[in-house]
Design a protein around this motif. Structure first.
Motif, mmCIF file in Angstrom:
data_model
loop_
_atom_site.group_PDB
_atom_site.id
_atom_site.type_symbol
_atom_site.label_atom_id
_atom_site.label_comp_id
_atom_site.label_asym_id
_atom_site.label_seq_id
_atom_site.Cartn_x
_atom_site.Cartn_y
_atom_site.Cartn_z
ATOM 1 N N VAL A 13 0.809 -1.231 0.000
ATOM 2 C CA VAL A 13 0.000 0.000 0.000
ATOM 3 C C VAL A 13 0.835 1.271 0.000
ATOM 4 N N LYS A 14 1.981 1.241 0.688
ATOM 5 C CA LYS A 14 2.644 2.514 1.027
ATOM 6 C C LYS A 14 3.057 3.331 -0.193
ATOM 7 N N ASN A 15 3.207 2.659 -1.336
ATOM 8 C CA ASN A 15 3.603 3.364 -2.550
ATOM 9 C C ASN A 15 2.390 3.743 -3.418
ATOM 10 N N ALA A 16 1.190 3.602 -2.874
ATOM 11 C CA ALA A 16 -0.014 3.857 -3.678
ATOM 12 C C ALA A 16 -0.018 5.287 -4.220
ATOM 13 N N GLU A 17 -0.478 5.422 -5.464
ATOM 14 C CA GLU A 17 -0.488 6.751 -6.072
ATOM 15 C C GLU A 17 -1.624 7.594 -5.498
ATOM 16 N N PHE A 18 -2.745 6.951 -5.232
ATOM 17 C CA PHE A 18 -3.861 7.624 -4.563
ATOM 18 C C PHE A 18 -4.809 6.557 -4.041
ATOM 19 N N ALA A 19 -5.797 6.989 -3.270
ATOM 20 C CA ALA A 19 -6.760 6.045 -2.697
ATOM 21 C C ALA A 19 -8.183 6.511 -2.976
ATOM 22 N N ILE A 20 -9.076 5.530 -3.141
ATOM 23 C CA ILE A 20 -10.513 5.788 -3.192
ATOM 24 C C ILE A 20 -11.088 5.220 -1.900
ATOM 25 N N ASN A 21 -11.714 6.076 -1.105
ATOM 26 C CA ASN A 21 -12.289 5.648 0.163
ATOM 27 C C ASN A 21 -13.811 5.559 0.006
ATOM 28 N N THR A 22 -14.371 4.406 0.363
ATOM 29 C CA THR A 22 -15.822 4.223 0.213
ATOM 30 C C THR A 22 -16.611 4.788 1.392
ATOM 31 N N ASP A 23 -15.888 5.305 2.406
ATOM 32 C CA ASP A 23 -16.540 5.653 3.668
ATOM 33 C C ASP A 23 -17.082 7.081 3.723
ATOM 34 N N ALA A 24 -17.001 7.810 2.651
ATOM 35 C CA ALA A 24 -17.560 9.161 2.623
ATOM 36 C C ALA A 24 -17.791 9.512 1.165
ATOM 37 N N GLY A 25 -18.227 10.745 0.933
ATOM 38 C CA GLY A 25 -18.571 11.124 -0.433
ATOM 39 C C GLY A 25 -19.845 10.412 -0.827
ATOM 40 N N GLY A 26 -20.674 11.072 -1.583
ATOM 41 C CA GLY A 26 -21.928 10.445 -1.971
ATOM 42 C C GLY A 26 -22.876 11.510 -2.462
ATOM 43 N N GLY A 27 -24.075 11.061 -2.835
ATOM 44 C CA GLY A 27 -25.006 11.993 -3.442
ATOM 45 C C GLY A 27 -26.221 12.248 -2.567
ATOM 46 N N PHE A 28 -26.860 13.387 -2.828
ATOM 47 C CA PHE A 28 -28.102 13.718 -2.136
ATOM 48 C C PHE A 28 -29.273 13.698 -3.107
ATOM 49 N N LEU A 29 -30.379 13.158 -2.617
ATOM 50 C CA LEU A 29 -31.630 13.136 -3.369
ATOM 51 C C LEU A 29 -32.563 14.168 -2.762
ATOM 52 N N ASP A 30 -33.377 14.785 -3.621
ATOM 53 C CA ASP A 30 -34.348 15.748 -3.120
ATOM 54 C C ASP A 30 -35.317 15.064 -2.155
ATOM 55 N N GLU A 31 -35.568 15.733 -1.037
ATOM 56 C CA GLU A 31 -36.355 15.158 0.052
ATOM 57 C C GLU A 31 -37.743 14.691 -0.416
ATOM 58 N N THR A 32 -38.407 15.446 -1.266
ATOM 59 C CA THR A 32 -39.758 15.049 -1.683
ATOM 60 C C THR A 32 -39.776 14.324 -3.023
#
Ligand SMILES: [Zn+2]
Length: 462
Positions: free
Chosen positions: A181-200
């Motif tokens: 891992v230590k030489n990884a160029e970048f990481a994608i983390n599944t634990d945040a980021g995401g989309g919002f849907l309109d409440e109604t």
């Protein structure tokens, strides 16, 4: 045994699900894995991560992952897992990350059993359904699909499964330092980021990619005093003195700050928002020195954290008897520090704001500061394409996280990290860490597709 019973119930839930016939084989498998991983009570102190890792290893091996591409790590009874998909070519690996642990949940407080996956009213219910076991399953499902479909990435993809994100991130540090891992160029983390849907209407509004996190730091504000009998009050009193200091902290506003990332986020949100807050967002994005706009945002709990460091009193502890003058009075003040600002600088600002030499301000523990991961065009393009495949045309923008995820550990270790879960929810559906946590069924399956698409595109798989 408890686990076995829970798993049996969870498996029963799998087969009672209505739409199994309409799903691809890999989706059916993913749902089965989801039910099993929810059944492990992987909260701090429950010592369930080793059992969950053993289960995941069994699934991955059955799916064709050789022993040589699986590594397990131990850290004080918690376990972490790393899996790799070797590349066709040389080149720095890409890391995908999810955490296996959860915040604990008590059966008696929940409407349904928190450690059984239950599908009801278009939702999956259970502890970890959104935070972050859907991410764990998305990683597992992606690995299994690569194997089943005989796909290989051009460069190595590494999948990190953290064991203690909610309680210390020691296994995250181990993963970040691991040779795969230590030489990884970048990481994608599944634990945040995401989309919002309109409440109604349920219409997709915006998709956020986490590119930075504020530093989480707690300061103890302490006043000490010789004390004495309460029948003979002194002119100075530790509790009053602390109260005055806290009033100063309450009134203090940290200086306004902005980066490329926060400006593009606030501007994009402002475009979608009407009223005075929308106007302030748009103005601030153009000119962070617009004091009027900054003031409006300072009064908006949703946005204040993206414009400056914030500190707030969270705990109090004072006195030792009802008939004695207090010898100590102590408050915890929790700060979310803007990226790039040193913890010491915030401490100095608090000391200056309190302006009382008798009041001590001490940093608790060793807060972890992390840099901003400036958006890479290739990563943003891949995330945007993956999002648009299910939600055409929705705006995709980077944001600054006020909470805390494994991303800060990876960033501090030199791995730029972008969090993108692929999950869309309504703002009112955000039950991570809370009661009756749930994830819309559609979001779960689309989350699988999202991570798989990113792995294929970023890994140049074929
Ligand atoms: Zn989480």
């Amino acid at each position: 045994m408890k686990t076995l019973i829970a798993s049996a119930a969870a498996l029963a839930a799998v087969f009672s699900g209505p739409a199994a016939g309409q799903h691809a084989a890999y989706e059916v498998k993913a749902r089965e894995v989801y039910a099993r991983v929810i059944s492990f009570r992987t909260a701090a102190g429950q010592k369930q991560t080793p059992a969950m890792v053993a289960y995941l290893v069994e699934v991955l091996k059955a799916g064709g992952v050789p022993d040589a591409d699986i590594a397990t790590l131990d850290e004080e009874g918690e376990r972490a897992l790393i899996v790799r998909l070797p590349g066709r070519e040389q080149g720095r690996p890409i890391l995908f990350s999810a955490h296996m642990d959860v915040v604990d949940a008590r059966r008696e407080e929940w409407e349904r059993s928190p450690f059984d996956l239950i599908e009801e009213n278009g939702n999956f219910y259970g502890r970890g359904t959104i935070d972050n076991k859907a991410g764990v399953v998305a990683l597992v499902s992606t690995i299994l699909r690569f194997k089943a479909e005989k796909m290989q990435p051009a460069r190595e993809l590494v999948f990190g499964f953290v064991g203690d994100e909610e309680s210390g991130m020691d296994t995250t540090r181990q993963i970040a330092a691991h040779p795969w891992v230590k030489n990884a160029e970048f990481a994608i983390n599944t634990d945040a980021g995401g989309g919002f849907l309109d409440e109604t209407s349920g219409k997709p509004l915006i998709y956020l990619v986490q590119g930075a996190e504020k530093t989480f730091a707690t300061f103890d504000i302490i006043v000490t005093n010789p004390g004495g009998h309460s029948s003979r009050p002194r002119s100075d009193n530790a509790i009053y003195r602390l109260a005055h200091a806290l009033e100063k902290v309450e009134a203090y506003r940290f200086p306004v700050m902005a980066t490329e990332l926060t400006r593009s986020y606030l501007g994009a949100v402002g475009e979608a928002q009407s009223g005075p807050v929308g106007e302030a967002l748009r103005k601030f994005a153009v000119d962070p020195n617009d004091a009027e706009a900054a003031d409006t945002l300072a009064n908006s709990p949703e946005f204040v954290g993206t414009t400056r460091t914030t500190c707030v009193a969270t705990m109090l502890d004072a006195g030792h008897a009802e008939n004695a003058l207090p010898q100590t009075a102590k408050a915890a003040v929790n700060c979310r520090i803007f990226p790039g600002v040193a913890v010491e600088v915030v401490r100095d600002e608090l000391v200056a704001a309190i302006a009382d030499p008798e009041v001590e301000v001490a940093v608790r523990g060793k807060p972890e500061a992390s840099p901003v991961s400036e958006m890479r065009p290739d990563v943003m393009a891949a995330i945007t394409r993956a999002v648009h495949a299910d939600y055409p045309g929705v705006m995709v923008v980077p944001y600054l996280e006020s909470g805390g995820t494994d991303g800060k550990v990876y960033r501090a270790a030199g791995i730029p990290t972008f969090a993108s879960s692929g999950l869309f929810t309504k703002p009112s559906e955000m039950f991570a860490h809370g009661l009756n946590e749930r994830l819309p069924v559609t979001a779960f399956y689309r989350g699988l597709h999202h991570i798989h698409r990113l792995a294929v595109e970023l890994g140049e798989a074929r």
